[in-house]
Scaffold this motif. Structure first.
Motif, mmCIF file in Angstrom:
data_model
loop_
_atom_site.group_PDB
_atom_site.id
_atom_site.type_symbol
_atom_site.label_atom_id
_atom_site.label_comp_id
_atom_site.label_asym_id
_atom_site.label_seq_id
_atom_site.Cartn_x
_atom_site.Cartn_y
_atom_site.Cartn_z
ATOM 1 N N VAL A 283 8.752 1.561 3.781
ATOM 2 C CA VAL A 283 7.655 1.124 2.926
ATOM 3 C C VAL A 283 8.163 1.191 1.486
ATOM 4 O O VAL A 283 8.773 2.171 1.083
ATOM 5 N N ASN A 284 7.928 0.128 0.735
ATOM 6 C CA ASN A 284 8.507 0.011 -0.596
ATOM 7 C C ASN A 284 7.425 0.233 -1.639
ATOM 8 O O ASN A 284 6.513 -0.585 -1.762
ATOM 9 N N THR A 321 -1.380 3.345 -1.900
ATOM 10 C CA THR A 321 -1.765 3.519 -0.499
ATOM 11 C C THR A 321 -0.509 3.948 0.245
ATOM 12 O O THR A 321 0.573 3.460 -0.008
ATOM 13 N N TYR A 323 0.530 3.834 3.536
ATOM 14 C CA TYR A 323 1.229 3.095 4.581
ATOM 15 C C TYR A 323 1.573 1.678 4.200
ATOM 16 O O TYR A 323 2.320 1.024 4.897
ATOM 17 N N SER A 324 1.042 1.169 3.097
ATOM 18 C CA SER A 324 1.410 -0.197 2.731
ATOM 19 C C SER A 324 2.102 -0.270 1.381
ATOM 20 O O SER A 324 2.603 -1.313 1.002
ATOM 21 N N GLU A 326 1.102 -0.118 -1.745
ATOM 22 C CA GLU A 326 0.518 -0.887 -2.833
ATOM 23 C C GLU A 326 0.066 0.054 -3.950
ATOM 24 O O GLU A 326 -0.539 1.085 -3.689
#
Lengths: 396, 346
Positions: A283-284, A321, A323-324, A326
């Protein structure tokens, strides 16, 4: 909102769904509130904060001046404007106060009768909260950067201590000894954290860019060393093999269910790992500025969906967030670098301490009252705008 | 007030929160997917990359996108039709968050006719592929006498596809399909160049035509490239798996297809990429210098693009600006007069 309540009543939704939706809504609206304050005790930077896990009512703070203060976060005053007062503190005139900066404080996980603090004066002190006397002191050879006690442990009372030396020491509260040593790192240990899922799993982060997961019951080395390239040797230069970051690893935080681990490093990156097999989930989060020379204490929300991570980013706090990846927002309000933050899960509040000696409370913004329903006498009108015209026929 | 120390029970079963089976899958996709598709419908964009070759299409997308971005800062809010009219929040907070609030309670936004555009055509990797083609158009081929394939940088892809995790995933898929190769450019551990495999193969063959090492290069491109999608190659790989002798490996290094990484390992490289890297590094410093020298260290994007590029910027201003934005060397601030580029404070 009414739809959620109805669905919960009727049984269409599970009971946790409304709670999660409301918690997420509140976290998304975190902001500074003029009515909420935390009393300013420290004369120099606040290094660490911890809220007790039992009730979420009392908060400990440790500062660079060696002072430890205890605050009551609960508002029983029936007034909107509330300052979280410091109930007691271990100040400079206390005979057993730490000589140098306090790096980590932690409440005893099962009740508030005890708390632990570790400091640059090479000691770890166990304090009795009622009498504010140290019940025990552990001495080490190097400065202590971080310590942690397992929140779910029932079979052991071990405190993992990360010091300037490469060995992780486990101090036993029951016997008072610290003979258990975990060897594997090459440089100073900047952060340690027990898993909230298994009481024997410990994660340690070190300045040699490696993060290791240990099972303390095992006699031979670590379980897993986290590798940012997931075994693909081709991606980086060969010195960077088997490292979690391209610089010192500063901070560690497990997610609440213990299934994932977040690490942050001085290469300005934050990585999310699967804690069961050590895989980089890739995840970036982008660039997460990190200039701290010692540990960085960040925190994850609890009870929301999706979960948020609050990371000190210079003099602001970045909310992502988990897990994503953002970036949701940056919470700005401190005047100097933010060092630590903690999340109060019952009220979805965030408390952050920084080098400007302040602890700020970030509170979910309430819904504003609809103007039509207010009483007329409430708002004070400026007499310059008052209308001198009267509808009555008589004068005056 | 606090339970006394000696009263700590010997073995407390620490209270475990009963975790209800949380249907996290329920909440997350609807919340975030609806948000991202809804604002894209409103702008009227089918996807992140569009535009005609004449102008600089990518920046109109950036400007409209960041007008509705959630990265707030101290600037005045834009009168957006979507956020409910509320009082001004405290300075510096993001003002787009109120829009997310009704989403959490499930008020579904109507998906307009552009709703089908949420999954862009071309499958999962479509948006990154389109971004790469667009960046390829920005690449100045004539500067290198058409000897280099169009090289795009990973940071430029992040500038065009703002969701980094999705961009990474799509890039991985494209690499697995064999459509693109990632090249380590050498000046920065993070800076990786992306080329389409076809372009790379044509240009590599063209560059070695008539040279003594042509045969080796052809063998390398035919056997090693399809088999191994990595950025670098190891000694044992080359000698045992693919059967290259040491002198042949030296020929490949001379041809420019391999660059030395370590004792016994080599990066994949584009022949003639040295000039590109030199111009790129100089150009990046020059563009950053333009922003640094301006008053308050910030520049409107439109103003930056309208200025004449200094002589050291050979690859073109838009090329460098994409890279700086995606690499987070410049902060994007949405303002009423357009997108502002600002040097980060730290």
């Amino acid at each position: 909102m009414l739809g959620f309540l109805e669905a919960r009543q009727v049984g269409l939704d599970d009971p946790g769904r409304l709670r999660r939706a409301e918690a997420t809504r509140r976290v998304l609206k975190l902001e500074l509130n003029k009515d909420r304050d935390v009393e300013r005790i420290h004369g120099s930077g606040v290094n660490t904060l911890d809220i007790e896990p039992v009730e979420g009512r009392y908060m400990l703070s440790g500062g660079s001046d060696g002072i430890i203060a205890l605050y009551d976060l609960e508002n029983f005053s029936r007034k909107v404007h509330y300052t979280c007062k410091s109930i007691c503190s271990v100040g400079r005139n206390h005979p057993d106060v730490h000589k140098y900066s306090v790096e980590t404080v932690q409440w005893y996980p099962h009740d508030t009768g005890m708390f632990t603090s570790s400091s640059f004066d090479k000691t770890l002190k166990i304090w009795d909260t009622n009498t504010l006397q140290p019940a025990d002191v552990f001495h080490f050879e190097g400065t202590v950067y971080s310590h942690h006690m397992s929140p779910v442990a029932t079979k052991h009372c071990l405190i993992a201590v990360g010091t300037k030396g490469p060995k992780v020491q486990l101090c036993d509260l029951k016997s008072g000894s610290c003979s258990h040593i975990l060897q594997g790192h090459r440089q100073e240990i900047l952060a340690v954290s027990w898993s909230p899922r298994y009481e024997y799993i410990l994660a340690t982060a070190s300045a040699d860019s490696k993060v290791k997961l240990w099972d303390i019951r095992r006699a031979s080395g670590c379980l897993i060393t986290l590798d940012q390239h997931n075994g693909e040797k081709s991606k980086a230069s060969s010195e960077a093999a088997n490292t979690a970051h391209n610089g010192r690893v500063n901070g560690l935080c497990f997610t609440r269910d213990g299934l994932h681990l977040l690490t942050i490093g001085t290469d300005d990156r934050m990585r999310l790992w699967n804690s069961s097999n050590g895989e980089n989930t890739l995840v970036n989060y982008g660039k997460v500025c990190n200039e701290s020379r010692k540990g960085l204490k960040f925190t994850i929300s609890h009870g929301c969906s999706p979960e948020f991570v609050f990371v000190p980013y210079g003099s602001a706090i970045a909310v992502y967030t988990v897990y994503s990846g953002e970036l949701i927002t940056m919470l700005r309000g401190h005047y100097n670098t933010v060092d630590c933050c903690v999340f109060q899960p019952n009220f979805q509040e965030l408390y952050s301490g920084s080098r400007d000696c302040n602890i700020l409370a970030w509170v979910p913004a309430l819904r504003e009252p609809l103007p039509d329903e207010d009483d007329e006498a409430e708002t004070q009108k400026n007499p310059a705008f008052e209308d001198a015209w009267s509808s009555s026929d008589e004068e005056g | 007030m606090f339970p006394a120390l000696h009263e700590v029970p010997a073995s407390t079963s620490s209270p475990r929160s009963t975790r209800l089976a949380s249907p996290r899958r329920d909440d997350t996709p609807t919340l975030w997917r609806t948000v991202t598709s809804s604002f894209r419908d409103r702008i009227g964009l089918p996807g992140p990359c569009r535009g005609s070759p004449g102008d600089v299409p990518s920046f109109t997308w950036i400007q409209t996108h960041f007008r509705h971005s959630r990265l707030g800062s101290g600037r005045a809010p834009l009168p957006s039709p979507f956020s409910p009219a509320r009082g001004l929040k405290s300075q510096g907070m993001s003002r787009k968050r109120p829009r997310l609030v009704p989403e959490t309670f499930g008020s579904r936004r109507r998906r307009g006719p552009g709703g089908a555009g949420e999954e862009p055509p071309g499958g999962e990797a479509g948006s990154v592929r389109r971004a790469l083609r667009e960046l390829g158009e920005l690449f100045p081929r004539l500067l290198f006498q058409d000897a280099l394939p169009p090289i795009a940088l990973k940071s430029q892809v992040y500038s065009l596809v703002p969701d980094r995790t999705a961009a990474d995933r799509q890039l991985r898929e494209l690499r697995e399909l064999g459509e693109v190769r990632v090249i380590q450019l050498g000046f920065d551990a993070d800076a990786q160049g992306i080329v389409f495999t076809e372009d790379f193969r044509t240009k590599a063959l063209a560059s070695c035509r008539g040279r003594p090492y042509e045969g080796t290069v052809k063998r390398f491109l035919a056997s090693v490239l399809p088999a191994c999608g990595d950025l670098s190659f190891h000694q044992d790989q080359m000698t045992q798996t693919f059967g290259f002798r040491d002198c042949e490996i030296t020929q490949l290094v001379n041809a420019g297809v391999l660059t030395v990484r370590d004792a016994g390992s080599w990066w994949l490289s584009v022949p003639g990429a040295g000039r590109f890297v030199k111009y790129f590094v100089k150009g990046r410093q020059a563009v950053l210098g333009m922003v640094r020298k301006s008053k308050y260290r910030e520049l409107l994007l439109s103003e930056l693009l309208a200025r004449r590029a200094p002589l050291s910027v050979r690859l073109g201003l838009p090329y460098h600006v994409h890279d700086l934005i995606g690499g987070q060397l410049l902060d994007i601030v949405p303002t009423t007069s357009g997108t502002l580029l600002r040097l980060p404070e730290t």
